[in-house]
Write a protein that holds these residues in place. Structure first.
Motif, mmCIF file in Angstrom:
data_model
loop_
_atom_site.group_PDB
_atom_site.id
_atom_site.type_symbol
_atom_site.label_atom_id
_atom_site.label_comp_id
_atom_site.label_asym_id
_atom_site.label_seq_id
_atom_site.Cartn_x
_atom_site.Cartn_y
_atom_site.Cartn_z
ATOM 1 N N CYS A 148 13.171 8.275 3.263
ATOM 2 C CA CYS A 148 14.392 7.660 5.216
ATOM 3 C C CYS A 148 13.258 7.193 5.937
ATOM 4 O O CYS A 148 14.496 5.478 5.960
ATOM 5 N N ILE A 161 22.920 6.637 4.506
ATOM 6 C CA ILE A 161 22.233 7.864 4.722
ATOM 7 C C ILE A 161 22.859 8.807 3.514
ATOM 8 O O ILE A 161 21.632 10.254 2.203
ATOM 9 N N VAL A 164 16.479 19.188 7.936
ATOM 10 C CA VAL A 164 16.130 18.843 9.524
ATOM 11 C C VAL A 164 14.834 17.561 9.417
ATOM 12 O O VAL A 164 14.887 16.364 10.170
ATOM 13 N N VAL A 211 17.081 14.525 8.637
ATOM 14 C CA VAL A 211 17.698 13.830 9.936
ATOM 15 C C VAL A 211 16.921 13.400 10.575
ATOM 16 O O VAL A 211 16.653 11.618 11.148
ATOM 17 N N THR A 212 15.895 13.796 11.161
ATOM 18 C CA THR A 212 14.768 13.282 12.067
ATOM 19 C C THR A 212 13.846 12.082 11.509
ATOM 20 O O THR A 212 14.479 11.429 12.151
ATOM 21 N N CYS A 237 15.280 9.405 9.119
ATOM 22 C CA CYS A 237 16.499 8.289 9.436
ATOM 23 C C CYS A 237 16.028 8.311 10.784
ATOM 24 O O CYS A 237 16.453 6.856 10.908
ATOM 25 N N ALA A 238 16.488 8.922 11.520
ATOM 26 C CA ALA A 238 16.747 8.833 13.238
ATOM 27 C C ALA A 238 15.584 7.554 13.632
ATOM 28 O O ALA A 238 15.705 6.376 13.797
ATOM 29 N N ALA A 273 14.506 13.811 16.805
ATOM 30 C CA ALA A 273 15.278 13.195 15.914
ATOM 31 C C ALA A 273 16.631 12.489 17.066
ATOM 32 O O ALA A 273 17.644 11.281 17.151
ATOM 33 N N LEU A 289 17.677 8.932 17.769
ATOM 34 C CA LEU A 289 19.189 8.051 17.786
ATOM 35 C C LEU A 289 19.536 7.705 19.102
ATOM 36 O O LEU A 289 20.581 6.586 18.974
#
Lengths: 303, 253
Positions: free
Chosen positions: B72, B107, B146, B149-150, B152-153, B235, B239
């Motif tokens: 990620c 993603i 989670v 998402v975290t 990748c952010a 995250a 973002l």
């Protein structure tokens, strides 16, 4: 009017305190090629990037295909094809894959095989992009811009680094696009390219349009003076030649140079004189100002 | 095609690009597998204090975290910096693709990689180290999601800090490795240690704790809500920073 594809009026743009574009106006008609010429840093790229939707303008009116490019709406982007100065393609896909990927982003794409052969990469369809030469990658870049079936195409120095035959092929391709009714905005440093392709040439220097016209009439080129040159025959004095003194002929390194509006009569006199005396006029040249001469004249002071 | 179909179209090509570029796959897949085969076999099978997991089993879970972060944060950060530098992002911006579809494609492809990685690492753990299939499978899935998402952010956010694509791997790993070391990814760290107190400020340690919680059984195991909330804060922070400052174009051109 429907056949005005691009209309720019009083366009301005500053970066910090620097005025990159200071009131640019021009129009481009459907099916035409506009060549934007100008020195580096003259505001060409900024102008084009505003039309492409990459930059926001500070002032003036801009309409591209009847829309304001600063809104970056999807419909406008699907009708425009862009080739940037830097070749920008993902290295790990094959030629066909890259074009197929791009085709999937457009509502009405051209067939992928057709695009591959249009840009002369038919034999390279299954090759990874990183194995292509610089010129081949550049042609792929062009293919990526064409696959969406754009009505308007921006080409930023599209043939830089091409060998002469690849350049000719690209020119043919651009002519073909115009024959299909597509409009092209071309920025280039090659005057022969502008001469060969453009219906209209606009020269930008120091953020302003300094001249605009067809390649043959730009900057009064069609009314410019003709230059006649030849080597002064051995044993002949300048004053012996049948040259009217009010033309003020010059001799530099043994080469006679005369400038005048119309050389027809002068050539008749000169060649008649030479034939009568059995002389040869070595290196005889008659030259109208080239697009490059006019361009250098127009941009020289502002450089 | 609508935006979702275009995102799925992009996933296909992101997957092709990913698997043809060996560097990315080495960190995500090879490193955890080799680490487990080399270090895991000599790690011993004593139980870690305060846990129902053995040392080697803990390493399996920790390596899954390592691979996930590589898939990620590292992969997204490096890929975007290189594409931005090459002008690929700028070119994309000139096509009709929606921003959401472009990132959705990236993603979505990462999600596939994380599923493959999870299956691979958990299989090695179960076959080689008698790791039990997560006692709390739903907690494991939520924690992994989670985590995706975290990280990748944070991968998006880190691109803002980098101005040059060639420097991207160095900067991105330079931030990542110290945090991974103090977060107990290569060896367990006691919750009362100073390192752990520092690591608690960063998301990696919470990812490890969250996933360990899903693989343990007994009191205190299951969904680690507090750890997930701290990750969620990272995250959101990442973002917001990325959305405000993300650049599509290379610098100095």
């Amino acid at each position: 009017m429907d056949d005005i594809v691009i209309s720019v009026k009083g366009l301005t743009k500053s970066y910090g305190g620097f005025e990159a574009v200071r009131g640019v106006d021009f129009e481009v008609r459907r099916g035409h090629v506009l060549a934007l010429l100008g020195p580096n840093g003259a505001g060409k790229t900024t102008t084009v990037e505003i039309l492409e939707g990459y930059r926001q303008r500070d002032g003036g009116e801009v309409s591209v295909l009847g829309r304001d490019p600063s809104h970056r709406d999807k419909e406008l982007r699907s009708r425009v094809g862009i080739v940037l100065q830097e070749c920008a393609v993902d290295q790990y896909l094959t030629v066909t894959e890259a074009i197929t990927q791009r085709a999937g982003l457009y509502p009405d794409p051209r067939p992928v095989d057709e695009v591959v052969s249009m840009v002369g990469l038919g034999a390279k369809g299954r090759c990874r992009i990183k194995t292509l030469s610089g010129g081949q990658q550049r042609r792929l870049d062009l293919g990526l811009a064409l696959v969406g079936n754009p009505e308007l195409i921006f080409l930023d120095e599209p043939t830089t680094g091409f060998d002469p035959s690849a350049r000719r092929e690209s020119w043919e391709l651009v002519r073909g696009l115009c024959a299909e009714g597509r409009t092209v905005v071309l920025t280039t440093h090659y005057m022969d390219e502008a001469q060969a392709l453009a219906d209209q040439v606009t020269v930008i220097a120091a953020g302003k349009v300094v001249a605009s016209g067809t390649p043959d009439t730009l900057g009064g080129r069609d009314q410019g003076e003709t230059t006649v040159r030849f080597v002064l025959p051995a044993g002949v004095e300048l004053c012996e030649l049948p040259l009217p003194p009010d033309l003020r002929p010059e001799v530099r390194c043994g080469v006679v140079e005369v400038r005048l509006p119309d050389a027809t009569a002068l050539l008749h006199d000169l060649t008649g004189w030479a034939l009568a005396r059995g002389q040869v006029l070595d290196g005889l040249k008659v030259r109208r100002p080239s697009l490059e001469d006019v361009y250098l004249d127009l941009t020289g002071d502002d450089g | 095609m609508n935006d979702v179909e275009i995102a799925l179209h992009q996933v296909r090509y992101e997957q092709k690009t990913y698997w043809r570029n060996p560097m990315a796959a080495v960190f995500t897949f090879m490193f955890p597998v080799v680490f487990l085969l080399v270090v895991g076999t000599s790690a011993g099978s004593s139980t870690i204090s305060g846990s129902t997991l053995r040392y080697d089993q803990y390493l399996v879970v920790a390596m899954l975290v390592f691979g996930l972060i590589a898939a990620c944060y590292t992969n997204l950060g490096v890929t975007l910096c290189i594409r931005r530098d090459q002008g690929v992002l700028k070119r994309m911006r000139g096509t009709p693709i929606a921003t959401a579809s472009y990132f959705g494609g990236l993603i979505g492809s990462i999600l596939i990689n994380v599923v493959l990685l999870t299956a691979l690492v958990v299989a090695i753990g179960m076959v080689g180290y008698h790791l039990h299939f997560p006692y709390h499978p739903l907690a494991a899935a939520v924690t992994l999601l989670v985590g995706v998402v975290t990280f990748c952010a944070l991968g998006l956010a880190v691109t803002v800090l980098i101005s040059n694509g060639e420097a991207a791997p160095a900067v991105i790993n330079g931030i990542y490795f110290p945090v991974v070391f103090i977060s107990g990814v290569f060896y367990p760290i006691s919750n009362s240690s100073v390192l752990s107190k520092i690591a608690d400020y960063f998301p990696v340690r919470h990812m490890v704790k969250g996933l360990v919680g899903a693989f343990e059984n007994g009191p205190g195991s299951g969904l680690q809500v507090r750890d997930l909330l701290i990750m969620a804060l990272w995250a959101i922070g990442g973002l917001v920073f990325a959305v405000r400052r993300f650049r599509w174009e290379p610098r100095h051109r």
